[in-house]
Design an enzyme around this catalytic site. Structure first.
Site, PDB file in Angstrom:
ATOM      1  N   ASP A 208      74.550  29.792  -1.897  1.00  0.00           N
ATOM      2  CA  ASP A 208      74.453  28.417  -2.376  1.00  0.00           C
ATOM      3  C   ASP A 208      73.768  27.564  -1.295  1.00  0.00           C
ATOM      4  OD1 ASP A 208      76.373  26.654  -4.643  1.00  0.00           O
ATOM      5  OD2 ASP A 208      75.281  25.592  -3.059  1.00  0.00           O
TER       6      ASP A 208
ATOM      7  N   HIS B 166      77.124  30.842 -13.743  1.00  0.00           N
ATOM      8  CA  HIS B 166      77.232  31.337 -12.371  1.00  0.00           C
ATOM      9  C   HIS B 166      78.686  31.330 -11.926  1.00  0.00           C
ATOM     10  CE1 HIS B 166      76.452  26.980 -12.288  1.00  0.00           C
ATOM     11  NE2 HIS B 166      77.242  26.932 -11.225  1.00  0.00           N
TER      12      HIS B 166
ATOM     13  N   HIS C  69      80.952  31.028  -8.568  1.00  0.00           N
ATOM     14  CA  HIS C  69      80.998  30.685  -7.141  1.00  0.00           C
ATOM     15  C   HIS C  69      81.996  31.616  -6.451  1.00  0.00           C
ATOM     16  CE1 HIS C  69      79.248  26.452  -7.445  1.00  0.00           C
ATOM     17  NE2 HIS C  69      79.605  26.645  -8.702  1.00  0.00           N
TER      18      HIS C  69
ATOM     19  N   GLN D 249      79.768  21.202 -14.420  1.00  0.00           N
ATOM     20  CA  GLN D 249      78.687  22.171 -14.249  1.00  0.00           C
ATOM     21  C   GLN D 249      77.380  21.402 -14.115  1.00  0.00           C
ATOM     22  OE1 GLN D 249      78.259  24.901 -17.536  1.00  0.00           O
ATOM     23  NE2 GLN D 249      76.648  26.086 -16.517  1.00  0.00           N
TER      24      GLN D 249
ATOM     25  N   ASN E 209      82.455  26.698 -13.020  1.00  0.00           N
ATOM     26  CA  ASN E 209      82.406  25.368 -13.625  1.00  0.00           C
ATOM     27  C   ASN E 209      81.695  25.464 -14.971  1.00  0.00           C
ATOM     28  OD1 ASN E 209      83.626  24.176 -11.370  1.00  0.00           O
ATOM     29  ND2 ASN E 209      81.666  24.032 -10.312  1.00  0.00           N
TER      30      ASN E 209
HETATM   31  P1  AMP Z   1      77.853  23.910 -10.522  1.00  0.00           P
HETATM   32  O1  AMP Z   1      78.374  22.547 -10.234  1.00  0.00           O
HETATM   33  O2  AMP Z   1      78.948  24.901 -10.744  1.00  0.00           O
HETATM   34  O3  AMP Z   1      76.830  23.919 -11.646  1.00  0.00           O
HETATM   35  O4  AMP Z   1      77.152  24.384  -9.199  1.00  0.00           O
HETATM   36  C1  AMP Z   1      75.800  24.591  -9.025  1.00  0.00           C
HETATM   37  C2  AMP Z   1      75.601  25.056  -7.620  1.00  0.00           C
HETATM   38  O5  AMP Z   1      74.264  25.519  -7.478  1.00  0.00           O
HETATM   39  C3  AMP Z   1      75.809  23.976  -6.563  1.00  0.00           C
HETATM   40  O6  AMP Z   1      76.832  24.411  -5.661  1.00  0.00           O
HETATM   41  C4  AMP Z   1      74.453  23.860  -5.878  1.00  0.00           C
HETATM   42  O7  AMP Z   1      74.565  23.628  -4.495  1.00  0.00           O
HETATM   43  C5  AMP Z   1      73.815  25.197  -6.187  1.00  0.00           C
HETATM   44  N1  AMP Z   1      72.376  25.222  -6.241  1.00  0.00           N
HETATM   45  C6  AMP Z   1      71.554  24.385  -6.911  1.00  0.00           C
HETATM   46  N2  AMP Z   1      70.267  24.748  -6.757  1.00  0.00           N
HETATM   47  C7  AMP Z   1      70.283  25.867  -5.985  1.00  0.00           C
HETATM   48  C8  AMP Z   1      69.276  26.739  -5.477  1.00  0.00           C
HETATM   49  N3  AMP Z   1      67.979  26.540  -5.737  1.00  0.00           N
HETATM   50  N4  AMP Z   1      69.659  27.802  -4.725  1.00  0.00           N
HETATM   51  C9  AMP Z   1      70.953  28.021  -4.458  1.00  0.00           C
HETATM   52  N5  AMP Z   1      71.958  27.241  -4.914  1.00  0.00           N
HETATM   53  C10 AMP Z   1      71.628  26.189  -5.657  1.00  0.00           C
END
Ligand code: AMP
Ligand code: ZN
Length: 115
Positions: free
Chosen positions: A30, A98, A100, A92, A85
């Site tokens: 992340d 995805h 985490h 989300q 999420n």
């Molecule tokens: P969510 O709130 O569960 O949708 O989390 C999305 C996650 O994706 C967040 O923790 C972001 O920091 C992460 N994220 C967004 N863009 C990227 C990226 N290009 N590479 C890696 N992580 C990312």
């Protein structure tokens, strides 16, 4: 999905620090880590969220990959939290399913009673 950032990572069109990859899933760091270990695991095929026609074989493999990633990241003995999420109330922000994997330190306790 052509404009999905995680689809682009899955296709190696966008850089990511890849932790693990096979035919159906890919795990990467992340970019905004919430703990020392913060790795995301996604299916390579786009699904909006866990309720979006995810078949049981894929779901099983996605979650089996959690322990693979935990070992690779060295948190399999110390423990970790997995978070999925989902949707607006689940906050989300990236609409490609995805998981985490969070660890390397104790999780802050943030959840409280519902209003
Ligand atoms: P969510 O709130 O569960 O949708 O989390 C999305 C996650 O994706 C967040 O923790 C972001 O920091 C992460 N994220 C967004 N863009 C990227 C990226 N290009 N590479 C890696 N992580 C990312
Ligand atoms: Zn996608």
């Amino acid at each position: 999905m052509s404009d999905c950032i995680f689809c682009k990572i899955a296709k190696h069109e966008v850089d990511a620090k890849i932790v693990y990859e096979d035919d159906t899933v890919i795990a990467f760091e992340d970019t905004n880590p919430q703990l020392p270990v913060h790795t995301l695991i996604i299916p390579k095929e786009h699904r909006d969220h866990i309720g979006d026609a995810v078949d049981e074989v894929l779901l099983g493999h996605l979650f089996a990959t959690v322990s693979t990633v935990a070992k690779l990241k060295g948190v399999d003995k110390t423990g970790y939290r997995i978070v999925v999420n989902t949707g607006e109330d689940g906050r989300q922000t990236v609409h490609h399913l995805h998981v985490h994997v969070l660890g390397g330190a104790q999780m802050p306790i943030r959840m409280g009673p519902a209003d």
